[in-house]
Design a protein around this motif. Structure first.
Motif, mmCIF file in Angstrom:
data_model
loop_
_atom_site.group_PDB
_atom_site.id
_atom_site.type_symbol
_atom_site.label_atom_id
_atom_site.label_comp_id
_atom_site.label_asym_id
_atom_site.label_seq_id
_atom_site.Cartn_x
_atom_site.Cartn_y
_atom_site.Cartn_z
ATOM 1 N N GLN A 67 0.964 -0.981 -0.049
ATOM 2 C CA GLN A 67 0.156 0.139 0.042
ATOM 3 C C GLN A 67 0.774 1.384 0.023
ATOM 4 O O GLN A 67 1.812 1.415 0.833
ATOM 5 C CB GLN A 67 -0.820 0.205 1.203
ATOM 6 C CG GLN A 67 -1.789 1.340 1.316
ATOM 7 C CD GLN A 67 -2.942 1.312 0.396
ATOM 8 O OE1 GLN A 67 -3.612 0.274 0.221
ATOM 9 N NE2 GLN A 67 -2.916 2.203 -0.571
ATOM 10 N N VAL A 68 0.533 2.238 -0.858
ATOM 11 C CA VAL A 68 1.418 3.482 -0.952
ATOM 12 C C VAL A 68 0.333 4.491 -0.948
ATOM 13 O O VAL A 68 -0.676 4.686 -1.374
ATOM 14 C CB VAL A 68 2.190 3.498 -2.373
ATOM 15 C CG1 VAL A 68 3.078 4.648 -2.346
ATOM 16 C CG2 VAL A 68 2.933 2.144 -2.534
ATOM 17 N N ALA A 75 0.681 8.821 -2.006
ATOM 18 C CA ALA A 75 1.629 9.795 -2.515
ATOM 19 C C ALA A 75 0.702 11.414 -2.512
ATOM 20 O O ALA A 75 -0.321 11.157 -3.082
ATOM 21 C CB ALA A 75 2.160 9.671 -3.699
ATOM 22 N N ALA A 99 5.986 10.732 -0.898
ATOM 23 C CA ALA A 99 5.551 9.212 -0.927
ATOM 24 C C ALA A 99 5.725 8.255 0.391
ATOM 25 O O ALA A 99 7.059 8.492 0.587
ATOM 26 C CB ALA A 99 5.778 8.704 -2.045
ATOM 27 N N HIS A 140 5.237 4.211 2.016
ATOM 28 C CA HIS A 140 4.463 2.891 1.893
ATOM 29 C C HIS A 140 3.902 2.504 3.269
ATOM 30 O O HIS A 140 4.686 3.088 4.339
ATOM 31 C CB HIS A 140 5.553 1.768 1.375
ATOM 32 C CG HIS A 140 6.390 1.363 2.320
ATOM 33 N ND1 HIS A 140 6.369 0.583 3.204
ATOM 34 C CD2 HIS A 140 7.998 1.843 2.176
ATOM 35 C CE1 HIS A 140 7.545 0.405 4.105
ATOM 36 N NE2 HIS A 140 8.361 1.404 3.273
ATOM 37 N N GLY A 189 8.910 -2.229 -0.003
ATOM 38 C CA GLY A 189 8.205 -1.100 0.214
ATOM 39 C C GLY A 189 8.950 0.010 -0.602
ATOM 40 O O GLY A 189 8.240 1.010 -0.996
ATOM 41 N N ALA A 191 8.076 -0.125 -4.418
ATOM 42 C CA ALA A 191 6.737 0.616 -4.657
ATOM 43 C C ALA A 191 6.778 1.866 -4.599
ATOM 44 O O ALA A 191 5.935 2.603 -5.545
ATOM 45 C CB ALA A 191 5.744 -0.078 -3.428
ATOM 46 N N LYS A 192 7.499 2.670 -3.823
ATOM 47 C CA LYS A 192 7.539 4.084 -3.638
ATOM 48 C C LYS A 192 8.335 4.498 -4.918
ATOM 49 O O LYS A 192 7.530 5.429 -5.413
ATOM 50 C CB LYS A 192 8.228 4.533 -2.365
ATOM 51 C CG LYS A 192 7.473 4.597 -1.093
ATOM 52 C CD LYS A 192 7.970 5.379 -0.143
ATOM 53 C CE LYS A 192 9.486 5.071 0.345
ATOM 54 N NZ LYS A 192 9.966 5.775 1.316
ATOM 55 N N THR A 244 -1.968 0.719 -4.969
ATOM 56 C CA THR A 244 -1.484 -0.656 -4.234
ATOM 57 C C THR A 244 -0.550 -1.271 -5.421
ATOM 58 O O THR A 244 -0.896 -1.454 -6.625
ATOM 59 C CB THR A 244 -2.520 -1.646 -4.180
ATOM 60 O OG1 THR A 244 -3.382 -1.066 -3.029
ATOM 61 C CG2 THR A 244 -1.991 -2.922 -3.729
ATOM 62 N N GLN A 284 8.023 8.397 6.367
ATOM 63 C CA GLN A 284 8.037 6.977 6.513
ATOM 64 C C GLN A 284 8.440 6.246 7.871
ATOM 65 O O GLN A 284 7.887 5.488 8.298
ATOM 66 C CB GLN A 284 9.131 6.579 5.415
ATOM 67 C CG GLN A 284 9.277 4.968 5.180
ATOM 68 C CD GLN A 284 7.971 4.384 4.638
ATOM 69 O OE1 GLN A 284 7.608 4.828 3.363
ATOM 70 N NE2 GLN A 284 7.209 3.630 5.322
#
Length: 448
Positions: free
Chosen positions: A212-213, A215, A221, A223, A256, A259-260, A273, A325
């Motif tokens: 799950q992200v 931004a 951004a 995760h 993670g 994904a970012k 996602t 984060q």
């Protein structure tokens, strides 16, 4: 912050957004089809407008009707929920052209990531591992066979505009590839209006792990860790949990960050996602991005304490993320069981009809997200999910025990649901030991 938001959806997710808006002091406008007229959750909205007949194509997918309701309701934004028009870049553009904010990414980012072939290119540019696949779209049987012989069978045919397992087929030889290619193209064309497909090397017995992200529009951004969605039936998720038992702490952190990077590379804003598969050696590969809120978002909310719907609304209104984060910790273990109106004993045949009695489980760490109630009539026109049962406990063992107790308390009289299957799955030694993959349900409970 917005004064009024229209929810372009129905059922559980519409109620979820109405609740978040109420807590934020935002007015809501609901829309409904003739099949949903009289649903109790509509009473919680400030206004509700009928947008057409029961069939989704004549109501929840009818852009002109939704925009008309938004203009009559004098809203500043539309939340699309999940499904229906949630990942429709054209609808996104129409909203913005009508001076109505779309609570989601820009149309450009949505279109880029909604096309799986384009998304793979963005992932590569961001340094994110991808499953070996065709360089572009597959336009002929000859191209498909050439790729399959290069990487070796089995291969996976995937629709570029796909979702929910539609337009997806596994082929293990030349003959199967030829027939499956045509089937996948036809199914994708019927489901999405786009029959384009590409091919990937099929990773056998993978785990399905997604990140799950969030931004914002200020270059930030984060995760929110991962969810394991490996318990599936024909690519349809049944049970989701966090954290995953299949990834090490090091891999978890790497996924993670990957994904970012991908989301930032795409210039994406709002919730997304990023989905991966993890092979038997623990290597992870990007497969796709869901440019919307997910059905299983409560799993992440429970372990992080962050309300994802409120975060979506805040980001769309221009606010920066209120955390970094380092602020985001994952605590305990959460499991979600989708409660679908289906009969597992009859090949998951849909089971619409009147719920004569609904008894909702409760207790410490138990959450039930649902628009259903005693007397509610489940219509036959839409997705069969009537609710989501979520538990959160300090450990996975405690979460499994809590979910089994909650499932035993849940009563849905008058229709069939998948709750008994969930009890079987959660009681199985392989699930308890984390020895599961995306074929676990079919191999263990549906063989023969």
């Amino acid at each position: 912050m917005y004064e009024r938001i229209l929810i372009a959806n129905r059922g559980e997710i519409a109620l979820r957004v109405i609740r978040a808006c109420r807590e934020l002091g935002i007015g809501t406008v609901a829309v409904y089809s003739e099949a949903d007229r009289g649903a109790h959750y509509l009473d919680l909205a400030d206004e509700a407008y009928c947008i057409g007949p029961a069939k989704a194509a004549d109501s929840y997918l009818k852009i002109a009707s939704i925009i008309s309701a938004a203009e009559v309701g004098n809203v500043q934004a539309i939340h699309p929920g999940y499904g229906f028009l949630a990942e429709n870049a054209h609808f996104n553009e129409v909203c913005r052209s009508c001076k109505i904010d779309f609570i989601g990414p820009s149309p450009e980012a949505m279109a880029q990531l909604g096309d799986k072939n384009s998304a793979r290119s963005i992932a590569r540019a961001a340094g994110v591992p991808v499953v070996p696949g065709s360089d572009g779209l597959i336009n002929s049987e000859e191209e498909a066979l050439r790729f399959a012989h290069e990487v070796g069978f089995p291969v996976l045919i995937k629709a570029v505009a796909g979702g929910g397992g539609k337009g997806m087929r596994v082929a293990s030889n030349d003959l199967a590839l030829k027939s499956s290619l045509q089937q996948a193209q036809a199914e994708a064309e019927a489901a999405f209006g786009n029959g384009a497909v590409y091919l990937e090397k099929y990773v056998q017995h993978p785990r399905h792990v997604e990140v799950q992200v969030l931004a914002d529009g200020h270059g930030n951004a984060v995760h929110l860790w991962e969810r394991d969605c490996s318990v599936q039936r024909r690519h349809q998720k049944l049970i989701e949990e966090s954290p995953s038992t299949s990834v090490s702490a090091e891999t978890r952190a790497e996924m993670g960050e990957a994904a970012k990077r991908l989301i930032l590379q795409a210039g994406y804003q709002n919730a997304a996602t990023v989905e991966f598969i993890v092979d038997s050696e623990g290597k992870y590969y990007f497969i796709e991005v869901n440019a919307r809120i997910q059905v299983e978002h409560p799993v992440t909310e429970m372990v992080t304490g962050i309300d994802l719907i409120k975060a979506q609304i805040a980001i769309a209104s221009g606010e920066p993320l209120p955390f970094t984060q380092d602020d985001i910790k994952s605590s305990g273990h959460a499991i979600e069981c989708r409660i679908n109106a289906e009969d597992p004993a009859r090949n998951f045949q849909p089971s619409p009809g009147r719920i004569e009695r609904l008894i909702v489980p409760g207790g410490f760490g138990v959450r039930f997200d649902s628009h259903a109630h005693s007397g509610y009539v489940v219509p036959p026109y839409y997705d069969s999910m009537i609710g989501k049962l979520i538990v959160h406990q300090p450990t996975r063992e405690e979460a499994i025990a809590c979910m089994l107790r909650a499932l035993a308390e849940l009563r849905v009289d008058g229709i069939k649901t998948v709750a008994p299957l969930h009890q079987e799955i959660l009681s199985h030694s392989a699930f308890a030991e984390g020895r599961i993959d995306t074929t676990f349900v079919e191999r263990t409970f549906m063989a023969g």
